[in-house]
Scaffold this active site. Structure first.
Site, PDB file in Angstrom:
ATOM      1  N   LYS A  13       0.826  -1.212   0.000  1.00  0.00           N
ATOM      2  CA  LYS A  13       0.000   0.000   0.000  1.00  0.00           C
ATOM      3  C   LYS A  13       0.858   1.259   0.000  1.00  0.00           C
ATOM      4  O   LYS A  13       0.614   2.182  -0.775  1.00  0.00           O
ATOM      5  CB  LYS A  13      -0.924   0.018   1.233  1.00  0.00           C
ATOM      6  CG  LYS A  13      -1.888  -1.152   1.295  1.00  0.00           C
ATOM      7  CD  LYS A  13      -2.776  -1.102   2.527  1.00  0.00           C
ATOM      8  CE  LYS A  13      -2.062  -1.228   3.854  1.00  0.00           C
ATOM      9  NZ  LYS A  13      -1.391  -2.539   4.054  1.00  0.00           N
ATOM     10  N   ARG A  87      -9.960   0.740   7.955  1.00  0.00           N
ATOM     11  CA  ARG A  87      -9.402  -0.561   8.254  1.00  0.00           C
ATOM     12  C   ARG A  87     -10.439  -1.495   8.849  1.00  0.00           C
ATOM     13  O   ARG A  87     -10.109  -2.617   9.219  1.00  0.00           O
ATOM     14  CB  ARG A  87      -8.260  -0.384   9.253  1.00  0.00           C
ATOM     15  CG  ARG A  87      -6.962  -1.045   8.781  1.00  0.00           C
ATOM     16  CD  ARG A  87      -5.890  -0.665   9.761  1.00  0.00           C
ATOM     17  NE  ARG A  87      -4.668  -1.379   9.567  1.00  0.00           N
ATOM     18  CZ  ARG A  87      -3.652  -0.925   8.826  1.00  0.00           C
ATOM     19  NH1 ARG A  87      -3.752   0.195   8.155  1.00  0.00           N
ATOM     20  NH2 ARG A  87      -2.541  -1.626   8.744  1.00  0.00           N
ATOM     21  N   ARG A 126      11.307  -5.871   5.659  1.00  0.00           N
ATOM     22  CA  ARG A 126      11.083  -4.434   5.445  1.00  0.00           C
ATOM     23  C   ARG A 126      11.982  -3.610   6.360  1.00  0.00           C
ATOM     24  O   ARG A 126      12.158  -3.919   7.538  1.00  0.00           O
ATOM     25  CB  ARG A 126       9.620  -4.080   5.711  1.00  0.00           C
ATOM     26  CG  ARG A 126       9.382  -2.560   5.668  1.00  0.00           C
ATOM     27  CD  ARG A 126       7.932  -2.203   5.460  1.00  0.00           C
ATOM     28  NE  ARG A 126       7.052  -2.664   6.514  1.00  0.00           N
ATOM     29  CZ  ARG A 126       5.722  -2.554   6.464  1.00  0.00           C
ATOM     30  NH1 ARG A 126       5.135  -1.991   5.418  1.00  0.00           N
ATOM     31  NH2 ARG A 126       4.988  -3.000   7.454  1.00  0.00           N
ATOM     32  N   ARG A 159      10.797  -1.549  11.731  1.00  0.00           N
ATOM     33  CA  ARG A 159       9.686  -1.086  12.555  1.00  0.00           C
ATOM     34  C   ARG A 159       9.474  -2.078  13.685  1.00  0.00           C
ATOM     35  O   ARG A 159       9.516  -3.282  13.457  1.00  0.00           O
ATOM     36  CB  ARG A 159       8.408  -1.021  11.711  1.00  0.00           C
ATOM     37  CG  ARG A 159       8.194   0.329  11.050  1.00  0.00           C
ATOM     38  CD  ARG A 159       7.091   0.327  10.025  1.00  0.00           C
ATOM     39  NE  ARG A 159       5.856  -0.348  10.397  1.00  0.00           N
ATOM     40  CZ  ARG A 159       4.774  -0.394   9.625  1.00  0.00           C
ATOM     41  NH1 ARG A 159       4.777   0.207   8.435  1.00  0.00           N
ATOM     42  NH2 ARG A 159       3.696  -1.035  10.013  1.00  0.00           N
ATOM     43  N   ARG A 170      -0.800  -9.059  13.563  1.00  0.00           N
ATOM     44  CA  ARG A 170      -1.315  -8.096  12.575  1.00  0.00           C
ATOM     45  C   ARG A 170      -2.065  -8.799  11.457  1.00  0.00           C
ATOM     46  O   ARG A 170      -3.088  -8.313  10.986  1.00  0.00           O
ATOM     47  CB  ARG A 170      -0.170  -7.258  12.000  1.00  0.00           C
ATOM     48  CG  ARG A 170       0.319  -6.203  12.986  1.00  0.00           C
ATOM     49  CD  ARG A 170       1.659  -5.631  12.597  1.00  0.00           C
ATOM     50  NE  ARG A 170       1.634  -4.954  11.335  1.00  0.00           N
ATOM     51  CZ  ARG A 170       2.690  -4.848  10.525  1.00  0.00           C
ATOM     52  NH1 ARG A 170       3.844  -5.385  10.859  1.00  0.00           N
ATOM     53  NH2 ARG A 170       2.582  -4.212   9.394  1.00  0.00           N
TER      54      ARG A 170
HETATM   55  P1  ADP Z   1       2.195  -1.899   3.171  1.00  0.00           P
HETATM   56  O1  ADP Z   1       2.164  -0.395   3.207  1.00  0.00           O
HETATM   57  O2  ADP Z   1       0.988  -2.478   2.489  1.00  0.00           O
HETATM   58  O3  ADP Z   1       2.421  -2.514   4.509  1.00  0.00           O
HETATM   59  P2  ADP Z   1       4.812  -1.612   1.819  1.00  0.00           P
HETATM   60  O4  ADP Z   1       4.575  -0.761   0.623  1.00  0.00           O
HETATM   61  O5  ADP Z   1       5.487  -0.994   2.982  1.00  0.00           O
HETATM   62  O6  ADP Z   1       3.427  -2.337   2.260  1.00  0.00           O
HETATM   63  O7  ADP Z   1       5.649  -2.899   1.346  1.00  0.00           O
HETATM   64  C1  ADP Z   1       6.047  -3.914   2.270  1.00  0.00           C
HETATM   65  C2  ADP Z   1       7.452  -4.404   1.903  1.00  0.00           C
HETATM   66  O8  ADP Z   1       7.414  -5.095   0.665  1.00  0.00           O
HETATM   67  C3  ADP Z   1       8.495  -3.285   1.731  1.00  0.00           C
HETATM   68  O9  ADP Z   1       9.720  -3.739   2.211  1.00  0.00           O
HETATM   69  C4  ADP Z   1       8.526  -3.051   0.210  1.00  0.00           C
HETATM   70  O10 ADP Z   1       9.809  -2.606  -0.208  1.00  0.00           O
HETATM   71  C5  ADP Z   1       8.220  -4.450  -0.329  1.00  0.00           C
HETATM   72  N1  ADP Z   1       7.399  -4.430  -1.558  1.00  0.00           N
HETATM   73  C6  ADP Z   1       6.391  -3.600  -1.882  1.00  0.00           C
HETATM   74  N2  ADP Z   1       5.853  -3.912  -3.082  1.00  0.00           N
HETATM   75  C7  ADP Z   1       6.551  -4.985  -3.538  1.00  0.00           C
HETATM   76  C8  ADP Z   1       6.487  -5.795  -4.728  1.00  0.00           C
HETATM   77  N3  ADP Z   1       5.585  -5.555  -5.701  1.00  0.00           N
HETATM   78  N4  ADP Z   1       7.360  -6.806  -4.852  1.00  0.00           N
HETATM   79  C9  ADP Z   1       8.270  -7.049  -3.876  1.00  0.00           C
HETATM   80  N5  ADP Z   1       8.391  -6.346  -2.735  1.00  0.00           N
HETATM   81  C10 ADP Z   1       7.542  -5.313  -2.559  1.00  0.00           C
HETATM   82  P1  ADP Z   2       0.725  -2.067   7.511  1.00  0.00           P
HETATM   83  O1  ADP Z   2      -0.181  -1.840   6.364  1.00  0.00           O
HETATM   84  O2  ADP Z   2       2.064  -2.601   7.101  1.00  0.00           O
HETATM   85  O3  ADP Z   2       0.090  -2.886   8.589  1.00  0.00           O
HETATM   86  P2  ADP Z   2       0.413   0.671   8.546  1.00  0.00           P
HETATM   87  O4  ADP Z   2       1.524   1.617   8.565  1.00  0.00           O
HETATM   88  O5  ADP Z   2      -0.733   0.933   7.646  1.00  0.00           O
HETATM   89  O6  ADP Z   2       1.087  -0.722   8.246  1.00  0.00           O
HETATM   90  O7  ADP Z   2      -0.163   0.490  10.016  1.00  0.00           O
HETATM   91  C1  ADP Z   2       0.662   0.242  11.133  1.00  0.00           C
HETATM   92  C2  ADP Z   2      -0.186   0.133  12.392  1.00  0.00           C
HETATM   93  O8  ADP Z   2      -0.836   1.379  12.670  1.00  0.00           O
HETATM   94  C3  ADP Z   2      -1.306  -0.889  12.356  1.00  0.00           C
HETATM   95  O9  ADP Z   2      -0.864  -2.203  12.689  1.00  0.00           O
HETATM   96  C4  ADP Z   2      -2.278  -0.332  13.414  1.00  0.00           C
HETATM   97  O10 ADP Z   2      -1.806  -0.608  14.722  1.00  0.00           O
HETATM   98  C5  ADP Z   2      -2.147   1.167  13.192  1.00  0.00           C
HETATM   99  N1  ADP Z   2      -3.126   1.683  12.216  1.00  0.00           N
HETATM  100  C6  ADP Z   2      -2.873   2.171  10.974  1.00  0.00           C
HETATM  101  N2  ADP Z   2      -3.998   2.560  10.365  1.00  0.00           N
HETATM  102  C7  ADP Z   2      -5.016   2.309  11.248  1.00  0.00           C
HETATM  103  C8  ADP Z   2      -6.432   2.467  11.207  1.00  0.00           C
HETATM  104  N3  ADP Z   2      -7.050   2.977  10.130  1.00  0.00           N
HETATM  105  N4  ADP Z   2      -7.133   2.074  12.291  1.00  0.00           N
HETATM  106  C9  ADP Z   2      -6.542   1.577  13.387  1.00  0.00           C
HETATM  107  N5  ADP Z   2      -5.227   1.395  13.495  1.00  0.00           N
HETATM  108  C10 ADP Z   2      -4.458   1.752  12.429  1.00  0.00           C
END
Ligand code: ADP
Ligand code: ADP
Ligand code: ZN
Length: 214
Positions: A13, A87, A126, A159, A170
């Site tokens: 995302k 979410r 990551r 993180r 998660r």
């Molecule tokens: P999210 O915001 O949904 O948690 P991220 O954009 O932070 O996801 O991506 C999670 C991890 O996967 C990061 O380390 C990123 O560099 C890697 N990543 C993102 N998109 C891809 C992809 N299409 N192929 C391989 N690795 C990816």
């Molecule tokens: P990822 O997509 O990799 O889980 P985010 O950066 O979107 O990472 O979210 C990290 C954390 O922040 C989540 O695990 C949750 O604890 C909190 N969080 C993010 N967005 C929301 C939301 N819309 N509602 C509740 N908690 C949230």
């Protein structure tokens, strides 16, 4: 145009939001980033949020909805790319109400589909910049200089919630709380699933083609 991007943790995302908000000139709203900034600044909201984020739980809706209100105001004129919000269905309803009050609505909800084994691989590897928040991966997207951000030169770190013990929680929270959004947006005729595996540039193209043909 207001677009929601959702999917499990690690689906890409953040990576795709950076590309999409630039391409479509949308205000990028990431609740994860907003919460991490609040935690870094030690605001009272940040201190409260940390208790939940560190465990991999969702931060209570009231806290997140309060946090998002100001951001929505910034994005209402230009249009928004919502990353990580809503979410759960009750946040989706709150979003609909906030947008409707301004005569707007969600135009499309894009779901990034990625296998669980790949999610685990992405999340455990990551790394993020401690200063600017840029995202890397130890194998899939390494920094040019080991341990240093390509963009600002600061240290890259893991993180706390990307530790294996928290990741499983998660993913469970995602299945329980976020996954029902598929049905929520399907009922509204706004749901589109896009394959989130493969080259990030190909994923980006697939999302653009869904947005352009909506
Ligand atoms: P999210 O915001 O949904 O948690 P991220 O954009 O932070 O996801 O991506 C999670 C991890 O996967 C990061 O380390 C990123 O560099 C890697 N990543 C993102 N998109 C891809 C992809 N299409 N192929 C391989 N690795 C990816
Ligand atoms: P990822 O997509 O990799 O889980 P985010 O950066 O979107 O990472 O979210 C990290 C954390 O922040 C989540 O695990 C949750 O604890 C909190 N969080 C993010 N967005 C929301 C939301 N819309 N509602 C509740 N908690 C949230
Ligand atoms: Zn940086």
């Amino acid at each position: 145009m207001n677009i929601v991007l959702f999917g499990p943790p690690g689906a890409g995302k953040g990576t795709q939001s950076a590309l999409l908000s630039k391409h479509y000139n949308l205000h990028h709203v990431s609740t994860g980033d907003l919460l991490r900034n609040a935690m870094k600044a030690n605001t009272s909201l940040g201190i409260e949020a940390k208790k939940f984020v560190d465990k991999g739980a969702l931060v209570p809706d009231s806290v997140v909805t309060g946090l998002i209100k100001e951001e929505l105001q910034k994005g209402i004129g230009v249009g928004m790319l919502l990353d990580g919000f809503p979410r759960n269905p009750s946040q989706a309803q709150a979003l609909d109400e906030l947008l409707n009050a301004e005569g707007k609505n969600v135009d499309q909800a894009i779901f990034l589909e990625v296998d669980k084994s790949e999610l685990l691989n992405r999340l455990t590897g990551r790394r993020v910049c401690s200063s600017c928040g840029a995202t890397y991966h130890v194998k899939l997207k390494p920094t040019k200089t080991e341990g240093r951000c390509d963009l600002c030169g600061e240290k890259v770190v893991q993180r706390p919630d990307d530790q294996e013990s928290v990741i499983s929680n998660r993913l469970e929270v995602y299945d329980q709380s976020t996954s029902p959004l598929k049905e929520y947006f399907s009922k509204q005729g706004k749901f589109v699933a896009v394959k989130g595996s493969g080259d990030p540039k190909d994923v980006f193209r697939a999302i653009c083609s869904a947005v352009d043909s909506r």
